[in-house]
Enzyme design. Structure first.
Site, PDB file in Angstrom:
ATOM      1  N   CYS A  25      43.737  35.125  44.369  1.00 29.26           N
ATOM      2  CA  CYS A  25      45.170  34.923  44.142  1.00 29.26           C
ATOM      3  C   CYS A  25      45.854  34.120  45.242  1.00 29.26           C
ATOM      4  O   CYS A  25      47.049  33.852  45.171  1.00 29.26           O
ATOM      5  CB  CYS A  25      45.879  36.257  43.937  1.00 29.26           C
ATOM      6  SG  CYS A  25      45.393  37.060  42.397  1.00 29.26           S
ATOM      7  N   HIS A  75      58.042  29.435  33.070  1.00 32.91           N
ATOM      8  CA  HIS A  75      57.428  28.138  33.383  1.00 32.91           C
ATOM      9  C   HIS A  75      57.875  27.591  34.740  1.00 32.91           C
ATOM     10  O   HIS A  75      58.009  26.388  34.914  1.00 32.91           O
ATOM     11  CB  HIS A  75      57.658  27.137  32.248  1.00 32.91           C
ATOM     12  CG  HIS A  75      56.796  27.432  31.067  1.00 32.91           C
ATOM     13  ND1 HIS A  75      57.148  28.379  30.128  1.00 32.91           N
ATOM     14  CD2 HIS A  75      55.594  26.950  30.695  1.00 32.91           C
ATOM     15  CE1 HIS A  75      56.201  28.444  29.217  1.00 32.91           C
ATOM     16  NE2 HIS A  75      55.233  27.594  29.535  1.00 32.91           N
ATOM     17  N   GLU A 136      51.456  42.108  34.634  1.00 31.68           N
ATOM     18  CA  GLU A 136      50.925  40.822  35.080  1.00 31.68           C
ATOM     19  C   GLU A 136      49.719  40.402  34.236  1.00 31.68           C
ATOM     20  O   GLU A 136      49.549  39.231  33.918  1.00 31.68           O
ATOM     21  CB  GLU A 136      50.533  40.939  36.550  1.00 31.68           C
ATOM     22  CG  GLU A 136      50.069  39.670  37.178  1.00 31.68           C
ATOM     23  CD  GLU A 136      49.810  39.825  38.668  1.00 31.68           C
ATOM     24  OE1 GLU A 136      50.770  39.773  39.446  1.00 31.68           O
ATOM     25  OE2 GLU A 136      48.634  40.016  39.037  1.00 31.68           O
TER      26      GLU A 136
END
Length: 149
Positions: A25, A75, A136
């Site tokens: 990550c 986005h 998530e």
């Protein structure tokens, strides 16, 4: 009158990277987030009110969450402004990308705290934020409860 909780769910796509993290990550990547927003209050008990029987109109709750979170984070790429990722953010912005710089590591845990503050600030006085669940992935999520804070 009884206290009632109502929940509305939202979805949005957001990219991020965790600076200094020791796993995958640390790389820029994205998630299809699912946000469940639960508020608590007493249903309106006024036959002359068009919203009689409602804690809050789902449309009103949707407007708040859409404006405060979905429209801003969908986005977008989220980076901690206090890390070298700020250079990447500037480059992306210069190329027309939507970037959000925050003052925290953009984990689900920290994002859900940020979201709680944004929503609380917009709710009518008689409605309280009860909880948030930010999912998530299919199997990983962070939760925020007013009773814990």
């Amino acid at each position: 009158m009884s206290k009632i909780r109502i929940t509305k769910q939202f979805g949005f796509e957001t990219g991020h990277a965790l600076y200094g993290y020791d796993g995958k990550c640390k790389n820029v990547h994205g998630h299809s987030y699912k946000l469940s927003v639960t508020v608590i209050g007493e249903p309106i008990n006024d036959v002359t009110n068009v919203k009689n029987g409602m804690v809050i109109d789902f449309t009103d709750l949707k407007k708040i969450v859409k404006e405060e979170i979905v429209d801003q984070f969908d986005h977008a790429s989220v980076f901690n402004k206090n890390t070298p990722h700020v250079e990447l953010a500037k480059e992306l912005e210069s190329r027309g990308h939507h970037v959000i710089l925050v003052d925290y590591q953009p984990t689900s845990e920290n994002m859900v705290v940020d979201f709680s503050k944004r929503i609380i600030g917009r709710l009518p006085q008689n409605i309280k934020l009860f909880s948030l669940k930010l999912q998530e992935t299919e199997s990983s999520f962070a939760e925020w409860f007013a009773s814990d804070n």
